[in-house]
Scaffold this motif. Structure first.
Motif, PDB file in Angstrom:
ATOM      1  N   ASN A 457     -21.297 -53.787 -92.364  1.00 33.89           N
ATOM      2  CA  ASN A 457     -20.304 -53.056 -91.575  1.00 33.89           C
ATOM      3  C   ASN A 457     -19.613 -52.071 -92.510  1.00 33.89           C
ATOM      4  OD1 ASN A 457     -20.942 -54.847 -89.469  1.00 33.89           O
ATOM      5  ND2 ASN A 457     -19.318 -56.267 -90.097  1.00 33.89           N
ATOM      6  N   PHE A 458     -20.087 -50.830 -92.521  1.00 31.10           N
ATOM      7  CA  PHE A 458     -19.657 -49.882 -93.537  1.00 31.10           C
ATOM      8  C   PHE A 458     -18.444 -49.058 -93.108  1.00 31.10           C
ATOM      9  CE2 PHE A 458     -24.141 -50.146 -95.161  1.00 31.10           C
ATOM     10  CZ  PHE A 458     -23.818 -50.572 -96.440  1.00 31.10           C
ATOM     11  N   ILE A 459     -17.650 -48.686 -94.114  1.00 30.47           N
ATOM     12  CA  ILE A 459     -16.666 -47.617 -94.025  1.00 30.47           C
ATOM     13  C   ILE A 459     -17.173 -46.481 -94.901  1.00 30.47           C
ATOM     14  CG2 ILE A 459     -14.322 -46.914 -94.669  1.00 30.47           C
ATOM     15  CD1 ILE A 459     -13.369 -49.717 -93.975  1.00 30.47           C
ATOM     16  N   LEU A 460     -17.130 -45.257 -94.372  1.00 33.04           N
ATOM     17  CA  LEU A 460     -17.536 -44.081 -95.148  1.00 33.04           C
ATOM     18  C   LEU A 460     -16.311 -43.551 -95.879  1.00 33.04           C
ATOM     19  CD1 LEU A 460     -19.677 -42.197 -92.472  1.00 33.04           C
ATOM     20  CD2 LEU A 460     -20.399 -44.007 -94.046  1.00 33.04           C
ATOM     21  N   PRO A 461     -16.262 -43.663 -97.212  1.00 29.74           N
ATOM     22  CA  PRO A 461     -15.067 -43.243 -97.941  1.00 29.74           C
ATOM     23  C   PRO A 461     -15.257 -41.912 -98.669  1.00 29.74           C
ATOM     24  CG  PRO A 461     -16.296 -44.792 -99.287  1.00 29.74           C
ATOM     25  CD  PRO A 461     -17.157 -44.468 -98.075  1.00 29.74           C
ATOM     26  N   LEU A 462     -14.277 -41.043 -98.541  1.00 34.29           N
ATOM     27  CA  LEU A 462     -14.094 -39.936 -99.481  1.00 34.29           C
ATOM     28  C   LEU A 462     -12.749 -40.226-100.134  1.00 34.29           C
ATOM     29  CD1 LEU A 462     -15.340 -36.907 -97.333  1.00 34.29           C
ATOM     30  CD2 LEU A 462     -16.543 -38.063 -99.206  1.00 34.29           C
ATOM     31  N   SER A 463     -12.796 -40.994-101.204  1.00 29.96           N
ATOM     32  CA  SER A 463     -11.611 -41.688-101.708  1.00 29.96           C
ATOM     33  C   SER A 463     -10.992 -40.996-102.910  1.00 29.96           C
ATOM     34  CB  SER A 463     -11.989 -43.129-102.091  1.00 29.96           C
ATOM     35  OG  SER A 463     -12.728 -43.140-103.315  1.00 29.96           O
ATOM     36  N   GLY A 494     -17.565 -32.915 -90.407  1.00 26.20           N
ATOM     37  CA  GLY A 494     -18.178 -33.071 -89.100  1.00 26.20           C
ATOM     38  C   GLY A 494     -19.326 -34.069 -89.128  1.00 26.20           C
ATOM     39  N   PHE A 495     -20.165 -33.974 -90.155  1.00 25.25           N
ATOM     40  CA  PHE A 495     -21.268 -34.926 -90.308  1.00 25.25           C
ATOM     41  C   PHE A 495     -20.737 -36.334 -90.525  1.00 25.25           C
ATOM     42  CE2 PHE A 495     -24.276 -36.974 -93.404  1.00 25.25           C
ATOM     43  CZ  PHE A 495     -25.237 -37.314 -92.473  1.00 25.25           C
ATOM     44  N   MET A 496     -19.709 -36.461 -91.351  1.00 27.38           N
ATOM     45  CA  MET A 496     -19.122 -37.771 -91.651  1.00 27.38           C
ATOM     46  C   MET A 496     -18.571 -38.441 -90.397  1.00 27.38           C
ATOM     47  SD  MET A 496     -15.922 -38.378 -94.220  1.00 27.38           S
ATOM     48  CE  MET A 496     -14.992 -39.905 -94.334  1.00 27.38           C
ATOM     49  N   TRP A 497     -17.865 -37.691 -89.574  1.00 29.50           N
ATOM     50  CA  TRP A 497     -17.288 -38.272 -88.355  1.00 29.50           C
ATOM     51  C   TRP A 497     -18.367 -38.625 -87.321  1.00 29.50           C
ATOM     52  CZ3 TRP A 497     -13.580 -37.166 -91.624  1.00 29.50           C
ATOM     53  CH2 TRP A 497     -12.294 -37.657 -91.420  1.00 29.50           C
ATOM     54  N   GLY A 498     -19.541 -37.996 -87.427  1.00 32.23           N
ATOM     55  CA  GLY A 498     -20.632 -38.349 -86.529  1.00 32.23           C
ATOM     56  C   GLY A 498     -21.493 -39.491 -87.027  1.00 32.23           C
ATOM     57  N   HIS A 499     -21.460 -39.747 -88.324  1.00 27.91           N
ATOM     58  CA  HIS A 499     -22.299 -40.766 -88.952  1.00 27.91           C
ATOM     59  C   HIS A 499     -21.781 -42.158 -88.611  1.00 27.91           C
ATOM     60  CE1 HIS A 499     -24.343 -42.990 -92.173  1.00 27.91           C
ATOM     61  NE2 HIS A 499     -25.045 -41.908 -92.439  1.00 27.91           N
ATOM     62  N   GLY A 501     -20.234 -45.760 -88.927  1.00 32.79           N
ATOM     63  CA  GLY A 501     -19.295 -46.305 -89.899  1.00 32.79           C
ATOM     64  C   GLY A 501     -17.889 -45.779 -89.672  1.00 32.79           C
ATOM     65  N   LYS A 502     -16.897 -46.567 -90.050  1.00 38.17           N
ATOM     66  CA  LYS A 502     -15.517 -46.115 -89.982  1.00 38.17           C
ATOM     67  C   LYS A 502     -15.284 -45.032 -91.027  1.00 38.17           C
ATOM     68  CE  LYS A 502     -15.144 -49.411 -86.999  1.00 38.17           C
ATOM     69  NZ  LYS A 502     -15.464 -49.092 -85.594  1.00 38.17           N
ATOM     70  N   LYS A 503     -14.146 -44.322 -90.936  1.00 40.18           N
ATOM     71  CA  LYS A 503     -13.916 -43.147 -91.782  1.00 40.18           C
ATOM     72  C   LYS A 503     -12.702 -43.360 -92.693  1.00 40.18           C
ATOM     73  CE  LYS A 503     -16.633 -41.909 -88.422  1.00 40.18           C
ATOM     74  NZ  LYS A 503     -18.071 -42.165 -88.530  1.00 40.18           N
ATOM     75  N   ARG A 559     -20.687 -48.732 -80.294  1.00 37.83           N
ATOM     76  CA  ARG A 559     -21.905 -49.336 -80.858  1.00 37.83           C
ATOM     77  C   ARG A 559     -22.064 -48.916 -82.318  1.00 37.83           C
ATOM     78  NH1 ARG A 559     -26.671 -48.829 -76.362  1.00 37.83           N
ATOM     79  NH2 ARG A 559     -27.237 -50.850 -77.232  1.00 37.83           N
ATOM     80  N   ASP A 560     -20.930 -48.839 -82.986  1.00 37.06           N
ATOM     81  CA  ASP A 560     -20.916 -48.307 -84.347  1.00 37.06           C
ATOM     82  C   ASP A 560     -21.790 -49.114 -85.291  1.00 37.06           C
ATOM     83  OD1 ASP A 560     -20.093 -46.313 -86.019  1.00 37.06           O
ATOM     84  OD2 ASP A 560     -18.121 -47.138 -86.437  1.00 37.06           O
ATOM     85  N   TYR A 561     -21.876 -50.422 -85.073  1.00 35.92           N
ATOM     86  CA  TYR A 561     -22.638 -51.278 -85.981  1.00 35.92           C
ATOM     87  C   TYR A 561     -23.861 -51.892 -85.299  1.00 35.92           C
ATOM     88  CZ  TYR A 561     -18.561 -50.552 -88.846  1.00 35.92           C
ATOM     89  OH  TYR A 561     -17.555 -49.958 -89.580  1.00 35.92           O
ATOM     90  N   GLU A 562     -24.356 -51.193 -84.273  1.00 38.28           N
ATOM     91  CA  GLU A 562     -25.592 -51.580 -83.603  1.00 38.28           C
ATOM     92  C   GLU A 562     -26.609 -50.454 -83.798  1.00 38.28           C
ATOM     93  OE1 GLU A 562     -24.950 -52.570 -79.485  1.00 38.28           O
ATOM     94  OE2 GLU A 562     -22.907 -53.264 -79.920  1.00 38.28           O
ATOM     95  N   GLY A 563     -27.820 -50.816 -84.154  1.00 37.64           N
ATOM     96  CA  GLY A 563     -28.848 -49.810 -84.360  1.00 37.64           C
ATOM     97  C   GLY A 563     -29.108 -48.957 -83.142  1.00 37.64           C
ATOM     98  N   GLU A 564     -28.879 -49.525 -81.955  1.00 36.35           N
ATOM     99  CA  GLU A 564     -29.104 -48.769 -80.719  1.00 36.35           C
ATOM    100  C   GLU A 564     -28.064 -47.673 -80.521  1.00 36.35           C
ATOM    101  OE1 GLU A 564     -28.825 -51.961 -81.006  1.00 36.35           O
ATOM    102  OE2 GLU A 564     -30.801 -52.803 -80.482  1.00 36.35           O
ATOM    103  N   GLY A 565     -27.004 -47.668 -81.311  1.00 41.79           N
ATOM    104  CA  GLY A 565     -25.964 -46.659 -81.169  1.00 41.79           C
ATOM    105  C   GLY A 565     -26.263 -45.348 -81.868  1.00 41.79           C
TER     106      GLY A 565
END
Length: 686
Positions: A457-463, A494-499, A501-503, A559-565
């Motif tokens: 269950n990933f978070i995408l970080p730009l930390s 824009g790509f990050m918010w579409g990918h 995982g949480k942001k 469906r953020d953490y489902e492959g079907e999403g």
């Protein structure tokens, strides 16, 4: 002028010179069951007994002190109330098997400064230590603990706490604004003498209103605070902790931090705290060599020291140390209503050879490099949080391929709710740093993360870690001229918010600050008011609209953490550095399509496959003039045609703006919109 007044230094007390003696017959705060649980490492409310607590005994008010120091020969309380006299106020060894010392001192009140004077059984070692369980500390550089009653604050966030389990589910939106409170914003203050201007920190109460207004305006759902657990050195950013139960006094007293969290909750904003159980500093007043022995740290330096960081490693095999740490975690979740803990440097805990060359580490009893005691501790920590703090989340900053970090402990996982996707962050920043002409050769950087996106269950970080130590700010990482830098940054976001995982975005990144982050200085807020350079305000508007889209479109969360999403439309067009993909919810009409063009070349008549017959319209375009783009937009509905393309049964033609991310949404045809036979076209045959 400091944020809060510095308490008196030792020796400067104005209290009477007559020392206050402890009450020898005061009953202990500990039951036998408390001590049993502490010895097992499972008294998760240990902080209610250890440390300094205002108390009334036989009608007499005072403060009860309790300390774990099993290798001490003698312990006494020293403070401003007894002129720091090591002989004036001795403690009693009440529970010898565990080494728990205790005493009740009549007449003391909140605000009293104190330390423990410890005489060890070994080597005639004497030391003065601050309270490991202290709720408040002096403002640095002073190091005394401060007696504090943290039970008086009246919370107003019951509704938030009741809704928190739903707000923080895996299928709920979570967009996190990472903040260092000491440098988010400063307040210039004018001294009375000489009218000299000086920057100062904002207080917790000042930060509450200003920060909440900013975060709410931009649409973030949470803030994440770099550690505010008390720490002595500003340059550590809070990651070298000496007060695991105390909010730093830099910004005000404990009740003001409670107000800060409470106000955030009233504004609908969750609060995540960076928590550091991975190591602690060697400062002599704190945990190191506490009672003349390596009590909190491993005695073997091959296991108990991070030489690269100049810190000690907690002894995770010792029950009382695990109890200290897990008690700290639950303390913040219970007493300060924190909504989640992001555990720092998990990788350093999991591996015995982390940052250690050959010969400077010992394998575990199976011959491996895994730190089995730390693994057990992390599982116990996550189980305790899950059981004791409903709705709270735990987040691992873990940069390796350790499996099952966010899977339940009963299937062999570590039990975290989320994990930072460090691989995605490094791949994307490496890709975006390239001149677009070279990106075609590194297309794998933007597609590889989907190979493992559903393993955790990933978070995408730009930390914060990516905008310090000469790495440059987010805007200076981007190539090209001024316009291209901001266009690149918008396309990345824009790509990050579409990918999937949480942001997470570190402060300053939302408006493209030029300067690398400096913990000593405020962010460059003046850039938002510069009429000659509107790019910063326009980027901030784009982040605001991304967050609005993120929260209103189920396809991005449910469906953020489902492959079907998620499904690729085309991940192979490396020649044009273009990717396209779908995000899906449970209903077809909620599907979103993202198309990213990572070159400065606009592409007209670009065909992409689409899943359903109907009309597609653009809901966000990073190249829009209002975001500082060139204005290449698809301002008309795009009807699909029944032409197979990229494994899809239908397709559309659109215009791809330069250095852009666009988002499309589908709706079915109305009767008058049925498509006409397709005419020949000079479309891009991608």
């Amino acid at each position: 002028m400091s944020v809060s007044q510095t308490p008196q230094k030792p020796g400067e007390s104005e209290r009477p010179s007559q020392p206050i003696k402890p009450m020898p017959d005061a009953p202990s705060l500990f039951s036998d069951f408390d001590l049993y649980l502490f010895g097992q490492g499972k008294d998760y409310r240990i902080y209610e007994k250890m440390g300094a607590h205002p108390r009334t005994v036989n009608g007499v008010t005072g403060v009860n002190f309790a300390l774990w120091a099993p290798n001490a020969r003698a312990v006494s309380i020293i403070g401003d109330f007894n002129q720091w006299d090591r002989k004036a106020t001795p403690m009693q060894l009440r529970h010898g098997d565990l080494g728990v010392w205790e005493c009740f001192v009549p007449g003391l009140e909140p605000g009293t400064l104190y330390k423990y004077a410890i005489c060890s059984r070994f080597n005639n070692y004497h030391t003065d230590k601050s309270d490991p369980y202290g709720f408040q500390f002096e403002l640095r550089p002073n190091t005394a603990s401060v007696v504090a009653d943290i039970s008086q604050y009246q919370w107003r966030d019951q509704e938030w706490l009741e809704q928190r389990p739903q707000r923080q589910q895996l299928n709920s939106p979570m967009s996190i604004y990472e903040v260092h409170l000491g440098s988010w914003r400063h307040i210039p203050e004018r001294h009375q003498e000489g009218a000299v201007e000086e920057d100062r920190f904002m207080t917790y109460r000042e930060l509450a209103e200003s920060l909440a207004t900013h975060v709410k305006k931009l649409g973030f759902t949470h803030i994440e605070l770099l550690p505010i657990t008390e720490f002595p050195f500003d340059g550590s950013w809070g990651y070298q902790v000496t007060g695991f139960y105390a909010p730093t006094s830099r910004f005000g007293p404990p009740e003001d931090f409670k107000y800060f969290v409470d106000y955030m909750h009233e504004q609908g904003i969750g609060v995540i705290l960076d928590w550091v159980p991975s190591h602690f500093p060697k400062d002599g007043h704190a945990l190191s060599y506490f009672d003349g022995t390596h009590l909190y740290e491993y005695s073997d330096s091959r296991k108990g020291e991070h030489k690269g960081w100049g810190t000690y490693v907690f002894d995770y095999g010792r029950s009382e140390v695990r109890n200290f740490l897990i008690g700290s975690a639950l303390f913040w979740l219970r007493e300060y209503h924190i909504d989640g803990l992001r555990v720092d440097a998990v990788a350093s805990m999991l591996y015995l050879d982390y940052m250690r060359p050959s010969g400077e580490w010992n394998p575990n009893h199976y011959g491996g490099r895994e730190h089995l005691e730390a693994v057990d501790f992390l599982r116990q920590f996550n189980e305790a949080v899950y059981d004791q703090a409903p709705g709270a989340v735990t987040i691992a900053e873990e940069s390796t391929a350790w499996p099952l970090v966010t899977r339940p402990t009963y299937v062999g996982g570590l039990g975290f709710t989320f994990k930072w996707n460090m691989g995605w962050m490094h791949d994307m920043l490496e890709y975006m740093h390239l001149d677009p002409i070279h990106r075609r050769y590194h297309h794998n950087n933007i597609t590889f993360a989907l190979m493992y996106a559903y393993s955790e269950n990933f978070i995408l970080p730009l930390s914060h870690d990516e905008v310090v130590h000469l790495k440059g700010s987010m805007s200076t990482k981007m190539p090209g001229d001024l316009w291209q830098r901001f266009a690149n940054l918008r396309s990345l976001y824009g790509f990050m918010w579409g990918h999937p995982g949480k942001k997470l975005l570190f402060m300053g990144g939302e408006f493209g600050q030029w300067h690398e982050w400096n913990f000593k200085e405020s962010l460059d807020w003046h850039l938002l008011d510069a009429p000659s350079d509107p790019h910063h305000a326009q980027l901030q508007d784009f982040v605001r609209d991304l967050n609005a889209l993120y929260k209103q479109e189920p396809a991005l969360t449910t469906r953020d953490y489902e492959g079907e999403g998620f499904s690729w439309i085309d991940c192979h067009d490396s020649d044009n550095s273009v990717i396209s993909f779908m995000r899906r919810a449970h209903k077809d009409e909620e599907t979103l399509i993202f198309v990213c063009n990572f070159t400065p070349v606009p592409r007209y008549g670009y065909r992409i496959g689409v899943p359903y017959p109907g009309v597609y319209n653009e809901v966000i375009n990073s190249d829009d003039l209002r975001y500082g783009g060139s204005g290449v937009i698809n301002n008309q509905y795009m009807p699909s045609v029944p032409r197979n393309w990229q494994s899809c049964p239908h397709s559309i033609l659109l215009t791809l703006p330069p250095l852009s991310t666009i988002v499309l949404k589908w709706r079915p045809f109305a009767e008058h919109e049925m498509p006409q036979p397709e005419l020949p076209t000079s479309e891009t045959e991608n």
